[in-house]
Design an enzyme around this catalytic site. Structure first.
Site, mmCIF file in Angstrom:
data_model
loop_
_atom_site.group_PDB
_atom_site.id
_atom_site.type_symbol
_atom_site.label_atom_id
_atom_site.label_comp_id
_atom_site.label_asym_id
_atom_site.label_seq_id
_atom_site.Cartn_x
_atom_site.Cartn_y
_atom_site.Cartn_z
ATOM 1 N N CYS A 285 38.275 47.775 47.143
ATOM 2 C CA CYS A 285 38.170 46.713 48.155
ATOM 3 C C CYS A 285 36.916 46.884 48.993
ATOM 4 O O CYS A 285 36.268 45.916 49.359
ATOM 5 C CB CYS A 285 39.420 46.687 49.021
ATOM 6 S SG CYS A 285 39.907 48.301 49.604
ATOM 7 N N GLU A 384 33.739 38.174 45.537
ATOM 8 C CA GLU A 384 34.154 39.525 45.160
ATOM 9 C C GLU A 384 34.255 39.580 43.640
ATOM 10 O O GLU A 384 35.002 38.808 43.037
ATOM 11 C CB GLU A 384 35.509 39.859 45.790
ATOM 12 C CG GLU A 384 35.918 41.285 45.520
ATOM 13 C CD GLU A 384 37.164 41.704 46.297
ATOM 14 O OE1 GLU A 384 38.179 40.999 46.200
ATOM 15 O OE2 GLU A 384 37.108 42.736 46.981
HETATM 16 P P1 NDP Z 1 46.685 39.887 43.289
HETATM 17 O O1 NDP Z 1 46.362 39.678 44.707
HETATM 18 O O2 NDP Z 1 47.323 38.745 42.586
HETATM 19 O O3 NDP Z 1 47.637 41.169 43.125
HETATM 20 C C1 NDP Z 1 47.824 42.142 44.126
HETATM 21 C C2 NDP Z 1 49.293 42.493 44.235
HETATM 22 O O4 NDP Z 1 50.032 41.331 44.599
HETATM 23 C C3 NDP Z 1 49.906 42.970 42.930
HETATM 24 O O5 NDP Z 1 50.898 43.933 43.201
HETATM 25 C C4 NDP Z 1 50.560 41.709 42.388
HETATM 26 O O6 NDP Z 1 51.583 41.977 41.470
HETATM 27 C C5 NDP Z 1 51.082 41.097 43.668
HETATM 28 N N1 NDP Z 1 51.326 39.654 43.607
HETATM 29 C C6 NDP Z 1 50.775 38.736 42.777
HETATM 30 N N2 NDP Z 1 51.242 37.500 43.050
HETATM 31 C C7 NDP Z 1 52.125 37.634 44.074
HETATM 32 C C8 NDP Z 1 52.937 36.720 44.816
HETATM 33 N N3 NDP Z 1 52.952 35.423 44.547
HETATM 34 N N4 NDP Z 1 53.690 37.220 45.815
HETATM 35 C C9 NDP Z 1 53.685 38.533 46.121
HETATM 36 N N5 NDP Z 1 52.953 39.434 45.437
HETATM 37 C C10 NDP Z 1 52.173 39.004 44.436
HETATM 38 O O7 NDP Z 1 45.360 40.332 42.588
HETATM 39 P P2 NDP Z 1 45.003 40.458 41.028
HETATM 40 O O8 NDP Z 1 45.634 41.667 40.483
HETATM 41 O O9 NDP Z 1 45.310 39.173 40.327
HETATM 42 O O10 NDP Z 1 43.424 40.645 41.106
HETATM 43 C C11 NDP Z 1 42.579 39.518 41.379
HETATM 44 C C12 NDP Z 1 41.478 39.873 42.355
HETATM 45 O O11 NDP Z 1 42.046 40.311 43.590
HETATM 46 C C13 NDP Z 1 40.563 41.003 41.948
HETATM 47 O O12 NDP Z 1 39.556 40.563 41.087
HETATM 48 C C14 NDP Z 1 40.019 41.446 43.286
HETATM 49 O O13 NDP Z 1 38.965 40.591 43.662
HETATM 50 C C15 NDP Z 1 41.180 41.226 44.236
HETATM 51 N N6 NDP Z 1 41.924 42.489 44.492
HETATM 52 C C16 NDP Z 1 41.690 43.125 45.673
HETATM 53 C C17 NDP Z 1 42.300 44.323 45.932
HETATM 54 C C18 NDP Z 1 42.034 45.063 47.191
HETATM 55 O O14 NDP Z 1 42.075 46.288 47.201
HETATM 56 N N7 NDP Z 1 41.834 44.395 48.305
HETATM 57 C C19 NDP Z 1 43.200 44.964 44.967
HETATM 58 C C20 NDP Z 1 43.419 44.197 43.770
HETATM 59 C C21 NDP Z 1 42.785 42.999 43.560
HETATM 60 P P3 NDP Z 1 51.234 41.846 39.880
HETATM 61 O O15 NDP Z 1 50.009 42.663 39.638
HETATM 62 O O16 NDP Z 1 52.433 42.401 39.240
HETATM 63 O O17 NDP Z 1 50.994 40.383 39.649
#
Ligand code: NDP
Length: 482
Positions: A285, A384
């Protein structure tokens, strides 16, 4: 391998009997089948947490004193240290991160628990001066049941800094790990049970975010939500929380700049500029994804960056190279598409790293990419990417650097490289973000340092005592005694 939920100190099969496939990013093969949680499973975990707390904090977890919670957290820190290699191996296989990074994460996790163990019995309210005849005091009480949505990039560290603080403050936790990275957190819940945490204090429900994650954020029994992930999903979570007036902490990533002034110590800055984007293959992040370099040293810095980027290698986690594969196909395709789009827009690729010959063709390996002369308004400088892609942007004046650095939707972290003390403070004060690092970047990630963003990077603070305050509710008691 199959894994069930971990609820109330026991393995619990999914209510539907359904499991989802979670993949090994180093070869694209199925690594584990995870219980596919739904509303019934989430409810089971929330009820277990409620029972652990008790109606009036009189349950087996709710009635523990701060020092008893502290001792349990110290035991958990010790268990993490004892099982550090096992946890690192799980995390490396699950997320694809280089084993050396996973080992650092396991060490950091133990430190998070140690810090919050030490803090648990130092968290207190105040007595307030007030009108004659009154004594007024505040109590810091836990929210109750806290939900923790953990992403796949640093599962152990994010678990440590949110769950560690929540438990220290006396909350009972329900955790939903990412479907791509659940193994280490399931093992941690099991370790917590082994060291003596009462049933229900810490529960892990696996599954898809859109299903189990969504059900968790919508559950009426949740009293606080901690979310780390994308801005888009963060918005959904905030909406769900608003429906129930539930407090929420959002940590949503960034597009963090490092500003390198003409007078910078380049020997110190160079490895940090590279590591800030290569670490965890850019899936961080607080990745330093923009390097703003002053014109007088621009070509020199660029030449040094080129040679370092060309030497960066991605490969299987066990080889402990600079980077492992990206976490999944979606992430891999997204990063590649953004790189290709930048090139199609005429942005110059100055250097590219290598993929190790032993890496499987089915793995999600992305070379490090360095772009030069990147227009500050271009997508590659604004969005990002969450991959090992560094945008180098030239600037002339301090004012221009500040404008470019603040000129994105995000505001998580900034780095400043300069020997001029007055300039360091002047620029640091102007940064619109949650953390500023001067002549370093990240300060080794210290748990003591409050962390979080502004604007689209989210709100609320993790780490340090700030996190503990966030996991408590302040109650004011006014006694009139004459
Ligand atoms: P998400 O925001 O979708 O996922 C993060 C977490 O949220 C995961 O545990 C996911 O579960 C969960 N999640 C997904 N949809 C929901 C929902 N509707 N309600 C509650 N929880 C939910 O990110 P992605 O994994 O799709 O990654 C996409 C982008 O997000 C990356 O390219 C990056 O830019 C950003 N990201 C940022 C992070 C940070 O540290 N700030 C960390 C990860 C991603 P599940 O994986 O099982 O869907």
């Amino acid at each position: 391998m199959r894994k069930d939920h971990y609820i109330a100190n026991a393995w619990v099969a999914p209510s539907t009997g359904q499991y989802l496939d979670s993949f090994d990013p180093s070869n694209g093969q199925v690594l584990v089948q995870l219980a596919q949680g739904n509303a019934t499973d989430v409810d089971r975990a929330v009820q277990a947490a409620k029972q652990a707390l008790g109606e009036t904090f009189d349950g087996p977890w709710g009635r523990l004193s701060a020092v008893e919670r502290s001792r349990l957290l110290f035991k958990l820190a010790a268990a993490v240290t004892e099982h550090a290699e096992e946890l690192a191996q799980l995390e490396a296989a699950d997320c694809g991160k280089s084993l050396k990074t996973a080992r650092v994460d396991a060490t950091a996790l133990a430190r998070y628990f140690e810090y919050y163990a030490g803090a648990a019995d130092k968290l207190h309210g105040e007595t307030l001066p007030f009108n004659a005849g009154y004594t007024v005091l505040t109590l810091r009480e836990p929210h109750g049941v806290t939900a923790h949505i953990v992403p796949w990039n640093y599962p152990m560290q994010i678990f440590g800094r949110t769950v560690g603080a929540a438990l220290a403050a006396g909350n009972a936790c329900v955790v939903k790990p990412a479907e791509d990275a659940s193994l280490s957190l399931l093992r941690l819940a099991e370790l917590a049970a082994e060291v003596g945490f009462p049933a229900g204090a810490l529960n892990v429900v696996t599954g898809y975010g859109r299903e189990a994650g969504n059900d968790l954020t919508a559950h009426p029994g949740i009293d606080h939500i901690s979310f780390t992930g994308s801005t888009q999903t963060g918005r959904l979570v905030a909406h769900a929380a608003a429906e129930r007036h539930c407090p929420v902490t959002l940590e949503l990533g960034g597009k963090s700049p490092q500003i390198v002034f003409d007078d910078a110590d380049l020997e110190a800055a160079l490895p940090v500029l590279v590591n800030a984007i290569a670490q965890n293959a850019g899936q961080t992040c607080s990745a330093g994804s923009r390097a703003l370099v002053q014109r007088g040293i621009y070509e020199r810095v660029l030449a040094l960056l080129v040679s370092r980027f060309e030497a960066l290698q991605s490969g299987p986690p066990a080889l402990q190279l600079d980077m492992g594969p990206l976490v999944n196909r979606k992430q891999f395709e997204q990063v590649r598409a953004m790189v290709e789009q930048a090139k199609a827009q005429g942005i110059v690729e100055a250097a590219r790293g290598r993929v190790h010959p032993d890496a499987s063709a089915q793995g999600f390996y992305q070379e490090a990419v360095l772009f030069r002369d990147v227009p500050p308004e271009s997508d590659i400088a604004q969005k990002e990417i969450f991959g090992p892609v560094l945008a180098v942007i030239p600037f002339d004046t301090e004012e221009q650097a500040v404008r470019i650095a603040n000129g994105t939707d995000f505001g998580l972290v900034a780095g400043i490289w300069s020997r001029d003390g007055a300039r360091q403070m002047r620029v640091a004060r102007k940064m619109r973000c949650g953390q500023v690092f001067i002549n370093n970047y990240g300060a080794g990630g210290g748990v003591e340092l409050p962390f979080g963003g502004v604007k689209a990077s989210g709100h609320g603070r993790e780490k340090g005592f700030e996190a503990l305050y966030g996991f408590t509710v302040l109650k004011t008691i006014a006694i009139q005694h004459g």
